[in-house]
Design an enzyme around this catalytic site. Structure first.
Site, PDB file in Angstrom:
ATOM      1  N   CYS A  79       0.815  -5.013   5.733  1.00  0.00           N
ATOM      2  CA  CYS A  79       0.415  -5.626   4.470  1.00  0.00           C
ATOM      3  C   CYS A  79       0.516  -4.662   3.300  1.00  0.00           C
ATOM      4  CB  CYS A  79      -1.018  -6.150   4.571  1.00  0.00           C
ATOM      5  SG  CYS A  79      -2.255  -4.832   4.783  1.00  0.00           S
ATOM      6  N   THR A  80       1.037  -3.453   3.546  1.00  0.00           N
ATOM      7  CA  THR A  80       1.036  -2.409   2.528  1.00  0.00           C
ATOM      8  C   THR A  80       1.613  -2.877   1.204  1.00  0.00           C
ATOM      9  OG1 THR A  80       1.366  -0.826   4.309  1.00  0.00           O
ATOM     10  CG2 THR A  80       1.685  -0.031   2.067  1.00  0.00           C
TER      11      THR A  80
END
Length: 394
Positions: A79-80
């Site tokens: 999800c960075t």
């Protein structure tokens, strides 16, 4: 507790982007068997190898040429590039773009179910481009899909954590998994007022404020470091009113047994455990999901509305190659027995927030236009004064 039919023929699972196994542990609790794990980060690999002995562990989805013949494929892809605390480069960023390898693997695989988990920001980032890419790819592959935003507190843990759960199938109706249960949010009066969680790394534009809970445990923060949130205990003595939970508390707040990530110390410094836990899926969420995958329920179509392309993504929706619909679902499928924050965090062992962290946060807070209890600001000041003063010898 596993359903009776799970023992006769348990569903099998391939866990991609497995992290420390939050999805797989919950599915296992529901009665499933993990046949493959895939994870690239060495500290996470160490945890998986220790906690899932005997399960094949592949080290990089980019070199995984095919999926085993399993019933469920899970993928909590990075999800960075999607999260508020990350780079927000979007679905095509270097990290979050790894989901393309999942899509490629599904071209030649036929699982009964595909499960994806990611941050709430995926619904709104870049005007919904991430979700549009995801659902369009699954529609191209012939899947019916559904997703729902859920709050981990529905599982009973005192952590306000909102995540998108996406389920797709070529042969089944994912609405019978995601939309069969809806308990509605707990009443505010059900939360105690003896502890509040907040982000000490913020203070300019937000607090992450949570009553009788901690805000979302995160792999990163506004300061770019993996760290715990803090908690305020009104009425506590100076020096003990502003505390930070231990990593073991964080594991419990995610539904893991305490000590779950200890094996990561073979590969990394202790602080990395916060990133591992912050990136994980709450075990109770995947347990609920696993129980519904094993025994789908019924879905009432009342209240669903056609969802034209280009509109803002709602908190719950479903669709296929022909149509898309929003669904009137809350973030609380169930209401498990709630564990109050002070019943989970060991206050006696919790460390006081440092002087530097407290002073920095308080300074940002005073300069902001945020609303907060005056008593909170007063306790922050008293805490900073206490941390700056001499420590009495007992």
């Amino acid at each position: 507790m596993p359903y009776p039919d799970a023992a006769a023929r348990p569903l099998t699972v391939a866990g991609l982007f497995a992290g420390i196994g939050g999805v797989e542990l919950g599915l296992q609790a529901a009665g499933m068997q993990t046949k493959l794990l895939c994870e690239w980060w060495e500290p996470a690999q160490a945890v998986l190898a220790h906690r899932f002995p005997g399960v094949p562990l592949h080290d990089d989805i980019q070199t995984l040429t095919s999926l085993p013949d399993v019933d469920v494929v899970t993928a909590g892809f990075p999800c960075t590039d999607l999260s508020q605390a990350g780079r927000t480069a979007g679905i095509h960023g270097e990290a979050s773009g790894m989901v393309k390898h999942l899509i490629k693997l599904l071209d030649d695989a036929s699982p009964r179910w595909v499960v994806i988990e990611n941050v709430r920001n995926m619904l709104s980032l870049d005007r919904g481009t991430a979700m549009e890419y995801l659902v369009s790819e699954f529609e191209r592959l012939g899947y019916t899909w559904a997703y729902r935003l859920v709050d981990s507190r529905f599982t009973g843990v005192p952590q306000r954590r909102q995540r998108v759960i996406f389920v797709a199938s070529r042969t089944e109706d994912p609405r019978t998994v995601l939309f069969s249960d809806d308990a509605g949010e707990r009443l505010e009066s059900e939360y105690r007022e003896d502890a509040f969680g907040f982000y000490w790394t913020e203070g300019n534009t937000g607090l992450g404020w949570a009553q009788d809970a901690l805000p979302t445990l995160k792999g990163g923060s506004g300061l770019g470091i993996p760290s715990s949130p803090a908690m305020w205990i009104p009425g506590a003595e100076a020096g003990r009113a502003i505390l930070t939970p231990r990593i073991e508390d964080a594991e419990a707040l995610q539904g893991f047994p305490r000590g779950w990530t200890e094996a990561a110390l073979q590969k990394a410094k202790p602080g990395v455990r916060w990133k591992l836990v912050g990136n994980a899926v709450t075990v109770g969420v995947s347990d609920w999901l696993g129980r519904r995958l094993l025994m789908p329920g019924e879905y009432d179509e009342t209240g669903q509305i056609i969802l034209p392309k280009g509109l803002r993504w709602p908190t719950a929706a479903w669709g296929d190659a022909n149509e898309r619909w929003s669904a009137p679902m809350s973030m609380w499928p169930e209401r498990s027995h709630y564990q109050h924050l002070l019943d989970v965090v060991d206050v006696g062992e919790a460390a006081p927030l440092s002087l530097r962290a407290t002073a920095g946060f308080h300074g940002r807070l005073l300069k902001s236009r945020l609303r907060y209890p005056e008593a909170f600001s007063e306790d922050l000041k008293r805490h900073a004064d206490r941390m700056a003063g001499p420590v009495p010898v007992s």
